[in-house]
Structures are given as C-alpha cells and as structure tokens.
Design a protein around this motif. Structure first.
Motif, PDB file in Angstrom:
ATOM      1  N   PRO A 145       0.831  -1.198   0.000  1.00 21.52           N
ATOM      2  CA  PRO A 145       0.000   0.000   0.000  1.00 21.52           C
ATOM      3  C   PRO A 145       0.871   1.255   0.000  1.00 21.52           C
ATOM      4  O   PRO A 145       1.982   1.250   0.509  1.00 21.52           O
ATOM      5  CB  PRO A 145      -0.793  -0.100   1.303  1.00 21.52           C
ATOM      6  N   GLY A 146       0.360   2.331  -0.570  1.00 12.77           N
ATOM      7  CA  GLY A 146       1.118   3.570  -0.508  1.00 12.77           C
ATOM      8  C   GLY A 146       1.020   4.462  -1.720  1.00 12.77           C
ATOM      9  O   GLY A 146       1.970   5.155  -2.039  1.00 12.77           O
ATOM     10  N   LEU A 147      -0.117   4.471  -2.413  1.00 14.12           N
ATOM     11  CA  LEU A 147      -0.292   5.416  -3.509  1.00 14.12           C
ATOM     12  C   LEU A 147      -0.330   6.825  -2.931  1.00 14.12           C
ATOM     13  O   LEU A 147      -1.109   7.117  -2.033  1.00 14.12           O
ATOM     14  CB  LEU A 147      -1.578   5.122  -4.281  1.00 14.12           C
ATOM     15  N   GLN A 148       0.534   7.702  -3.432  1.00 11.47           N
ATOM     16  CA  GLN A 148       0.631   9.074  -2.954  1.00 11.47           C
ATOM     17  C   GLN A 148      -0.021  10.070  -3.919  1.00 11.47           C
ATOM     18  O   GLN A 148      -0.621  11.038  -3.506  1.00 11.47           O
ATOM     19  CB  GLN A 148       2.097   9.478  -2.768  1.00 11.47           C
ATOM     20  N   ASP A 149       0.145   9.829  -5.222  1.00 10.06           N
ATOM     21  CA  ASP A 149      -0.355  10.760  -6.232  1.00 10.06           C
ATOM     22  C   ASP A 149      -0.345  10.044  -7.570  1.00 10.06           C
ATOM     23  O   ASP A 149       0.347   9.037  -7.747  1.00 10.06           O
ATOM     24  CB  ASP A 149       0.537  12.001  -6.281  1.00 10.06           C
ATOM     25  N   LEU A 150      -1.101  10.553  -8.518  1.00  3.65           N
ATOM     26  CA  LEU A 150      -1.193   9.972  -9.854  1.00  3.65           C
ATOM     27  C   LEU A 150      -1.559  11.084 -10.820  1.00  3.65           C
ATOM     28  O   LEU A 150      -2.395  11.927 -10.509  1.00  3.65           O
ATOM     29  CB  LEU A 150      -2.264   8.879  -9.881  1.00  3.65           C
ATOM     30  N   ALA A 151      -0.918  11.096 -11.995  1.00  6.71           N
ATOM     31  CA  ALA A 151      -1.212  12.126 -12.992  1.00  6.71           C
ATOM     32  C   ALA A 151      -0.976  11.579 -14.390  1.00  6.71           C
ATOM     33  O   ALA A 151      -0.148  10.688 -14.586  1.00  6.71           O
ATOM     34  CB  ALA A 151      -0.341  13.357 -12.768  1.00  6.71           C
ATOM     35  N   VAL A 152      -1.696  12.141 -15.344  1.00  8.83           N
ATOM     36  CA  VAL A 152      -1.455  11.849 -16.754  1.00  8.83           C
ATOM     37  C   VAL A 152      -0.154  12.537 -17.135  1.00  8.83           C
ATOM     38  O   VAL A 152       0.036  13.717 -16.848  1.00  8.83           O
ATOM     39  CB  VAL A 152      -2.616  12.361 -17.634  1.00  8.83           C
ATOM     40  N   THR A 153       0.748  11.793 -17.784  1.00 12.35           N
ATOM     41  CA  THR A 153       2.037  12.370 -18.174  1.00 12.35           C
ATOM     42  C   THR A 153       2.329  12.125 -19.645  1.00 12.35           C
ATOM     43  O   THR A 153       3.480  11.973 -20.038  1.00 12.35           O
ATOM     44  CB  THR A 153       3.180  11.809 -17.306  1.00 12.35           C
ATOM     45  N   GLY A 154       1.316  12.089 -20.466  1.00 13.39           N
ATOM     46  CA  GLY A 154       1.537  11.989 -21.907  1.00 13.39           C
ATOM     47  C   GLY A 154       0.866  10.795 -22.533  1.00 13.39           C
ATOM     48  O   GLY A 154      -0.044  10.191 -21.975  1.00 13.39           O
ATOM     49  N   GLY A 155       1.352  10.461 -23.733  1.00 11.92           N
ATOM     50  CA  GLY A 155       0.827   9.310 -24.456  1.00 11.92           C
ATOM     51  C   GLY A 155      -0.632   9.450 -24.838  1.00 11.92           C
ATOM     52  O   GLY A 155      -1.362   8.469 -24.840  1.00 11.92           O
TER      53      GLY A 155
END
Length: 157
Positions: free
Chosen positions: A68-78
């Motif tokens: 466990p440990g998701l801190q952040d998530l973002a679209v970074t292209g593609g």
C-alpha cells in the motif's frame, strides 16, 4: 460537480472505516481531460477512485505497487494513456489506462515519492519529488512522459 463528488465520497467511506494501514483520507483530487468531466480521487490507504459514468471505479493500491502507498497519480503523456504514479515504493508508470503498472528502475525505485506535478501545457513534462528519511531527496523531471527522469541535483536531506 464538486459538490456531487464530495457527497459521493462521504457516502462511500462511512465513519470508522479503515483500510490497509489506517483511516482512508483524500490526498489529491485531479480533474482529467479538457474540463471537470472526470475526477480522479487518490486516497491514502485505499488507492484510486476513477469517476466512471454515474459512479466511481476503484483501483486498489496493490494494483499499482506491491505494498500500500499510492501518494499521487497524474497523466504524463501518451495521448492520456500514460500515467505516472507516486508511491511509497517509487515511481510506477502505466501506458494502458491503469491496467498494468511498471516500476521505474534506478534511484526513483529507492524513494518514497510524494507528488507528481504535470506541466499544464506540455503533457510529456512532469516533476516528482522524493521524501525519504535517511536518503538525500531531490526533484526529478521528465520530458518524455515518464520514461526517463533527471534529478535537479538539490540533494536535500
């Protein structure tokens, strides 16, 4: 939209609910795409809630990282298919809308990653920050959508 999101979150996670290593809490809310039509809710100790039609789809932490440990998530292209995840276990990248995640090798695999900050006009550019006790911390930049990361060489303790 935001009021509906708040109400949905309150109904989804009743008081007293615990997950993995403690109480769930909202770390980040990102509105993905051209407007506030799709929301991503990163929840500590829970994972990711993706707005999917009238409700949300849950992506557990362990779908991204072994612990466990998701801190952040973002679209970074593609074209919106490549996402970068900041976790307590390094940086993970997906190129298939979150179906599979691959850990980044190298120094970013050794760190707790605090944030992912994509550039607002250049989708292939983003920053991540490390926040690991006992290791020098830094800011890392990608210009290729998260395939490679270069340090700013700040070496902050």
């Amino acid at each position: 939209m935001r009021k509906a999101l708040f109400i949905t979150l309150m109904l989804t996670f009743p008081a007293g609910l615990t997950a993995h290593i403690g109480m769930p809490s909202v770390r980040t809310i990102r509105f993905v795409g051209d407007g506030p039509s799709q929301a991503w809710v990163v929840m500590e100790n829970v994972g990711l809630l993706l707005e999917d039609g009238p409700g949300f789809r849950w992506l557990c932490d362990e779908a991204i990282t072994p612990l466990p440990g998701l801190q952040d998530l973002a679209v970074t292209g593609g074209g919106g298919l490549r996402w970068t995840a900041a976790t307590r276990n390094g940086v993970f990248v997906t190129e298939d809308n979150g179906c599979t995640f691959t850990p980044m090798a190298g120094v970013l695999a050794e760190h707790v990653i605090g944030r992912v900050d994509p550039h607002p006009q250049h989708p292939e550019e983003a920053l991540v920050t490390t926040q690991t006790l006992g290791l020098p911390n830094d800011v890392f930049r990608t210009t290729d959508g998260g395939h490679t990361w270069l340090p700013a060489n700040l070496d902050l303790p």
